[in-house]
Enzyme design. Structure first.
Site, PDB file in Angstrom:
ATOM      1  CB  CYS A   1      -0.923  -0.043   1.133  1.00 21.24           C
ATOM      2  SG  CYS A   1      -2.378  -1.156   0.836  1.00 21.24           S
TER       3      CYS A   1
ATOM      4  CG  HIS B   1      -4.279  -4.013   3.356  1.00 21.37           C
ATOM      5  ND1 HIS B   1      -3.291  -3.847   4.389  1.00 21.37           N
ATOM      6  CD2 HIS B   1      -4.606  -2.803   2.836  1.00 21.37           C
ATOM      7  CE1 HIS B   1      -3.299  -2.493   4.363  1.00 21.37           C
ATOM      8  NE2 HIS B   1      -3.965  -1.981   3.809  1.00 21.37           N
TER       9      HIS B   1
ATOM     10  CD  GLU C   1      -2.716  -6.796   5.889  1.00 22.46           C
ATOM     11  OE1 GLU C   1      -3.401  -5.874   6.093  1.00 22.46           O
ATOM     12  OE2 GLU C   1      -1.939  -7.031   4.719  1.00 22.46           O
TER      13      GLU C   1
END
Length: 375
Positions: A258, A344, A346
């Protein structure tokens, strides 16, 4: 069931448009920030504590917020990072047995002002048409002129450096000291689940403040480097860009997510720009151009990398594209173990389609270690 008197409240946008609602509970308050929206159906607690949202008024498009309460371990930082909350229906009663508290109690603990009973469909449609902009939410419904003057003093998100507001002040460690890999992470707004994903793959991570220089980062002798997500405009992050440039020159593996993705682009001389209303949600479609596969991703960003400049850059390759608007969603450097994504992997909250990127990072570290051994 708990019922409370609600105070009248409003949302005043920078262009003068007003939407009305009511306070959550009987609280009085005022909060300023850039108004944006997230389309996720779940994961509100992780969203509220994501450092990337620092300084923003969050509009949730899901009709019900708070219905499963809050849990202490489901946070992505040391506390709530949004500037304020705007929702349709706020649930004072929660139904999840293992929740630690109601969302109302969680927000009160965090001193966060929230308003509900807002026509969020109309508000989100307005933001989509007119763009993200500064706004104020307040129970001072009879002081519109005064609120307008105060709102004029709030700085624009464009050109705003916010990494220093959310970054750690001192270095700290995550993971097993005896782990196989050592990762130096530059914290410009890092999420806890990113660190968990690095640690569970055999990494011992040292997390450094946002303005740490390359000399300090490299003195720890890491096997690889990571630049995190974070809030604000990447353009003012000159120290992070300088560090990224030196990491790239060192030949060590580098992974950015990001804001870290944007920093790596800027380290290569590629510009970034403020988007009309950004990407924020947990079902954004991305195409991996290297495999041809589609990925459903969790995204949260209001800035993007200039695609034309990235395509023209002799050392960069676009690896992922956002399928809604064809913006750059991933980059890698040719001949160097450097890559980044504008989403993202994760996935907290969100799908796990992109977790392979962490494995790819460690594969690059192993490959680089093998080359260094041969040399």
């Amino acid at each position: 069931m708990k019922y409370q008197a609600k105070r009248k409240a409003l949302i005043l946008l920078a262009d003068g448009t007003i939407f009305y609602g009511k306070s959550v509970g009987d609280q009085q308050g005022t909060a300023f920030g850039e108004v944006c929206f997230n389309t996720g159906m779940t994961g509100y607690q992780e969203i509220f504590t994501d450092p990337s949202y620092f300084g923003q008024l969050m509009v949730t498009t899901n009709a019900h917020i708070g219905n499963y309460g809050a849990k202490e371990e489901e946070v992505e930082s040391d506390g709530v990072k949004i500037a304020g909350l705007i929702c349709k229906n706020f649930s004072y009663v929660y139904s999840r047995p293992d929740a630690d508290m109601s969302l109302e109690a969680f927000l009160q603990k965090s001193n966060l002002f929230a308003i509900s009973d807002v026509d969020t469909r109309a508000l989100v449609s307005y933001i989509r048409d007119n763009g993200a902009m500064n706004a104020v939410i307040s129970t001072r419904v009879d002081e519109i002129d005064a609120l307008k003057k105060e709102l004029e003093e709030v700085p624009s998100m464009e050109g705003l450096e916010l990494a220093s507001k959310v970054s750690t002040r001192e270095p700290y460690y995550v993971g097993d000291e005896g782990a196989e890999f050592r990762i130096a992470a530059l914290d410009i707004g890092i999420k806890k689940n990113i660190l968990r994903n690095l640690a569970k793959r055999g990494a011992y991570i040292k997390v450094f403040p946002h303005d740490t220089d390359f000399k300090t980062l490299s003195a720890w002798e890491p096997d690889g480097y990571f630049i995190s997500n974070g809030p604000g405009d990447p353009e003012p992050l000159e120290s992070a860009v300088a560090a990224a440039r030196e990491i790239i020159a060192s030949g060590k593996p580098l992974f950015g997510i990001c804001l870290g993705h944007q920093v790596i682009a800027r380290a290569n001389g590629v510009s970034t720009y403020k988007m009309h209303h950004g990407h924020r949600g947990i079902n954004h479609p991305v195409k991996n151009l290297l495999t041809g596969k589609g990925e459903i991703t969790s995204q949260n960003h209001g800035f993007a990398v200039n695609r034309e400049e990235a395509e023209a850059h002799p050392q960069l390759e676009i690896t992922h594209l956002h399928l809604n608007d064809n913006t750059v969603a991933g980059l890698r450097m040719k001949g160097k173990p450097v890559f980044s994504v504008q989403y993202h992997p994760e996935a907290s909250p969100g799908p796990h389609d992109a977790e392979y990127l962490f494995d790819q990072f460690f594969a690059q570290i192993c490959e680089q270690q093998a080359k260094d051994t041969v040399v």
